[in-house]
Design a protein around this motif. Structure first.
Motif, PDB file in Angstrom:
ATOM      1  N   GLU A  47       0.833  -1.210   0.000  1.00  0.00           N
ATOM      2  CA  GLU A  47       0.000   0.000   0.000  1.00  0.00           C
ATOM      3  C   GLU A  47       0.868   1.261   0.000  1.00  0.00           C
ATOM      4  O   GLU A  47       0.471   2.295  -0.537  1.00  0.00           O
ATOM      5  N   CYS A  92      -4.336  -7.376  -3.722  1.00  0.00           N
ATOM      6  CA  CYS A  92      -5.041  -7.756  -2.481  1.00  0.00           C
ATOM      7  C   CYS A  92      -4.852  -9.219  -2.123  1.00  0.00           C
ATOM      8  O   CYS A  92      -5.348  -9.655  -1.083  1.00  0.00           O
ATOM      9  N   ASP A 143      -7.534 -11.752   5.446  1.00  0.00           N
ATOM     10  CA  ASP A 143      -8.500 -11.246   6.401  1.00  0.00           C
ATOM     11  C   ASP A 143      -9.125  -9.954   5.847  1.00  0.00           C
ATOM     12  O   ASP A 143      -8.423  -8.957   5.627  1.00  0.00           O
ATOM     13  N   ALA A 187     -11.048  -7.764   7.165  1.00  0.00           N
ATOM     14  CA  ALA A 187     -10.989  -6.587   8.043  1.00  0.00           C
ATOM     15  C   ALA A 187      -9.640  -5.873   7.894  1.00  0.00           C
ATOM     16  O   ALA A 187      -9.564  -4.637   7.905  1.00  0.00           O
ATOM     17  N   GLU A 188      -8.572  -6.671   7.709  1.00  0.00           N
ATOM     18  CA  GLU A 188      -7.241  -6.061   7.540  1.00  0.00           C
ATOM     19  C   GLU A 188      -7.196  -5.263   6.236  1.00  0.00           C
ATOM     20  O   GLU A 188      -6.687  -4.138   6.182  1.00  0.00           O
ATOM     21  N   ASP A 246      -9.713  -3.891   4.736  1.00  0.00           N
ATOM     22  CA  ASP A 246     -10.539  -2.699   4.927  1.00  0.00           C
ATOM     23  C   ASP A 246      -9.724  -1.575   5.586  1.00  0.00           C
ATOM     24  O   ASP A 246      -9.761  -0.424   5.153  1.00  0.00           O
ATOM     25  N   GLU A 247      -8.948  -1.946   6.603  1.00  0.00           N
ATOM     26  CA  GLU A 247      -8.105  -0.942   7.294  1.00  0.00           C
ATOM     27  C   GLU A 247      -7.066  -0.363   6.345  1.00  0.00           C
ATOM     28  O   GLU A 247      -6.802   0.836   6.338  1.00  0.00           O
ATOM     29  N   VAL A 248      -6.460  -1.253   5.543  1.00  0.00           N
ATOM     30  CA  VAL A 248      -5.423  -0.779   4.619  1.00  0.00           C
ATOM     31  C   VAL A 248      -6.044   0.151   3.566  1.00  0.00           C
ATOM     32  O   VAL A 248      -5.453   1.178   3.199  1.00  0.00           O
ATOM     33  N   ASP A 294      -8.665   2.018   4.060  1.00  0.00           N
ATOM     34  CA  ASP A 294      -8.896   3.290   4.773  1.00  0.00           C
ATOM     35  C   ASP A 294      -7.619   4.133   4.723  1.00  0.00           C
ATOM     36  O   ASP A 294      -7.642   5.328   4.469  1.00  0.00           O
ATOM     37  N   TRP A 295      -6.496   3.443   4.962  1.00  0.00           N
ATOM     38  CA  TRP A 295      -5.205   4.145   4.935  1.00  0.00           C
ATOM     39  C   TRP A 295      -4.940   4.708   3.527  1.00  0.00           C
ATOM     40  O   TRP A 295      -4.493   5.840   3.374  1.00  0.00           O
ATOM     41  N   ASP A 316      -6.751   7.836   2.883  1.00  0.00           N
ATOM     42  CA  ASP A 316      -6.158   8.999   3.564  1.00  0.00           C
ATOM     43  C   ASP A 316      -4.788   9.373   3.007  1.00  0.00           C
ATOM     44  O   ASP A 316      -4.255  10.426   3.352  1.00  0.00           O
ATOM     45  N   HIS A 351     -14.969   1.387  -0.840  1.00  0.00           N
ATOM     46  CA  HIS A 351     -13.939   2.442  -0.897  1.00  0.00           C
ATOM     47  C   HIS A 351     -13.984   3.095  -2.279  1.00  0.00           C
ATOM     48  O   HIS A 351     -14.454   2.478  -3.232  1.00  0.00           O
TER      49      HIS A 351
END
Ligand SMILES: Cc1cc2nc3c(=O)[nH]c(=O)nc-3n(C[C@H](O)[C@H](O)[C@H](O)COP(=O)(O)O)c2cc1C
Length: 367
Positions: free
Chosen positions: A22, A39, A44, A46-47, A49-51, A53-54, A57, A135
């Motif tokens: 990323e 990907c 996982d 959820a992991e 999804d967090e990445v 989000d990063w 941003d 996203h």
């Protein structure tokens, strides 16, 4: 250099960069290309999804893409444990004996053995797509042909373009018939899963096969502005690059091991091999003592996808942790021979664009 694909993707330069990191993907997007995050390593959701989000941003509002590996035909699936039972004991013995012969130590105390790349399972890739649809990714690419029709439809509903890799003109035609918006023509030289036709032959063949309405990105063997210019000359709308980003400073956040960096920097264009060792499908990898072991006449045939990766997953973890550059299991293309220093992504992009402009100027002066 602005081409129609720049308008379609909302980017400045006709350069798309695939990467499992990323940090690299975001840096490519910030530098005016399209960073595409692989990907497959996210078992996982959820992991992932967090990445993402990063990524949202960290891309300064610039577009990015994601890439999944969804096989066109759905292999028999189940929990990893069921698949494990399909792996012959002789294959497991060969892996253990080879690791012992290569002097590869067990995993360090406290490290958890990996489950393998479950992203190659259809169900896991589907979860990844579900996450990505939440996203603002601009592009969803599939490594193994067109995603299923409902995935293409959902992507379009979310204003995402769909790309698929093709190693043959006939595949490119069927990708387009399935509703794909962009074809990535991936030549034999490329790192990762690759076919048998070289980019120089494949790209114009695919461009002509899909017709003027479908942009084609040229992949395989591109690491300089001259090669991006060559891709445009062959009729491609832009370049899709993978190996070049492996030796960027940002990549170290994903793979900090000096042995990996040293193996990549030392490799020449002759130090890769197309083999089924990594995933069960032919993929171009660093050629080394590990891949050589599988070419031995006594070695078993690699298993089909996804079993082969489940077989070698822990071995790959041990080979990586061994600190020995001569055994690193790594997808990489022939262009790695020209990647001889570690540089930030922004520098790589600047050089690509400057050399592309110079080349086009030089060619424009020829009459
Ligand atoms: C380390 C590595 C991992 C790759 N993994 C994937 C993947 O998961 N999905 C995919 O579509 N392509 C994958 N590829 C292929 C790239 O998307 C790209 O098509 C290829 O690297 C282009 O050729 P090049 O290596 O000569 O630049 C991978 C390539 C490399 C080098």
């Amino acid at each position: 250099m602005h081409t129609p694909i720049c308008d379609l993707l909302g980017i400045e330069h006709p350069i798309v960069g695939f990467t499992p990191s990323e940090h690299v993907a975001a840096a490519i997007s910030r530098a005016g290309g399209l960073g595409v995050l692989g990907c497959v390593r996210f078992n996982d959701a959820a992991e992932l999804d967090e990445v993402l989000d990063w990524m949202d941003d960290s891309t300064d509002g610039r577009p990015y893409g994601i890439d999944v590996v969804m096989p066109a035909t759905i292999p028999a699936e189940g929990a990893a444990i069921d698949l494990d039972q399909l792996i012959p004991a002789g294959h497991r013995e060969f892996v253990e004996q080879t690791l012992a012969r290569l002097g590869v130590p067990p995993l360090p105390d406290g490290s958890r053995p990996t489950d393998g790349v479950l992203g190659w399972l259809h169900s896991v890739a589907r979860e990844q797509v579900e996450v990505a649809l939440g996203h603002p990714a601009r592009l969803i690419a599939n490594a193994l042909g067109p995603p299923p029709p409902d995935v293409i439809a959902s992507a379009h509903d979310h204003d995402m373009l769909v790309a698929a890799l093709a190693g043959k003109a006939a595949h490119a035609r069927s990708h387009v018939a399935a509703g794909v918006d962009i074809v990535v023509a991936q030549g034999y030289e490329a790192g990762g899963h690759t076919g048998e036709v070289a980019s120089m032959v494949l790209v114009p063949e695919v461009v002509d096969a899909v017709g003027p309405g479908i942009p084609v990105l040229a992949a395989g063997g591109i690491g300089s502005g001259r090669q991006v210019a060559a891709a445009l000359a062959l009729g491609a709308a832009g370049a899709w690059m993978g190996s070049a980003w492996l030796v960027t400073s940002e990549y170290a956040a994903l793979s900090p091991l000096p042995a990996v960096r040293d193996a990549l920097l030392a490799a020449t264009s002759s130090d890769t091999v197309r083999s089924r060792v990594y995933s069960g499908k032919p993929a171009r990898l660093l050629k080394n003592r590990w891949t050589d072991a599988w070419s031995d006449p006594e070695a078993p045939e690699p298993l089909p996808m996804p079993l082969q990766n489940l077989l070698v997953a822990e071995a790959h973890q041990r080979l990586m942790a061994s600190g020995n550059p001569e055994v690193i299991p790594m997808p990489v293309g022939q262009i790695i021979g020209r990647m001889n220093e570690v540089r930030p992504v922004a520098d790589v992009m600047r050089s690509l664009v400057a050399e592309l402009d110079d080349t086009l100027g030089r060619l424009g002066g020829l009459r």
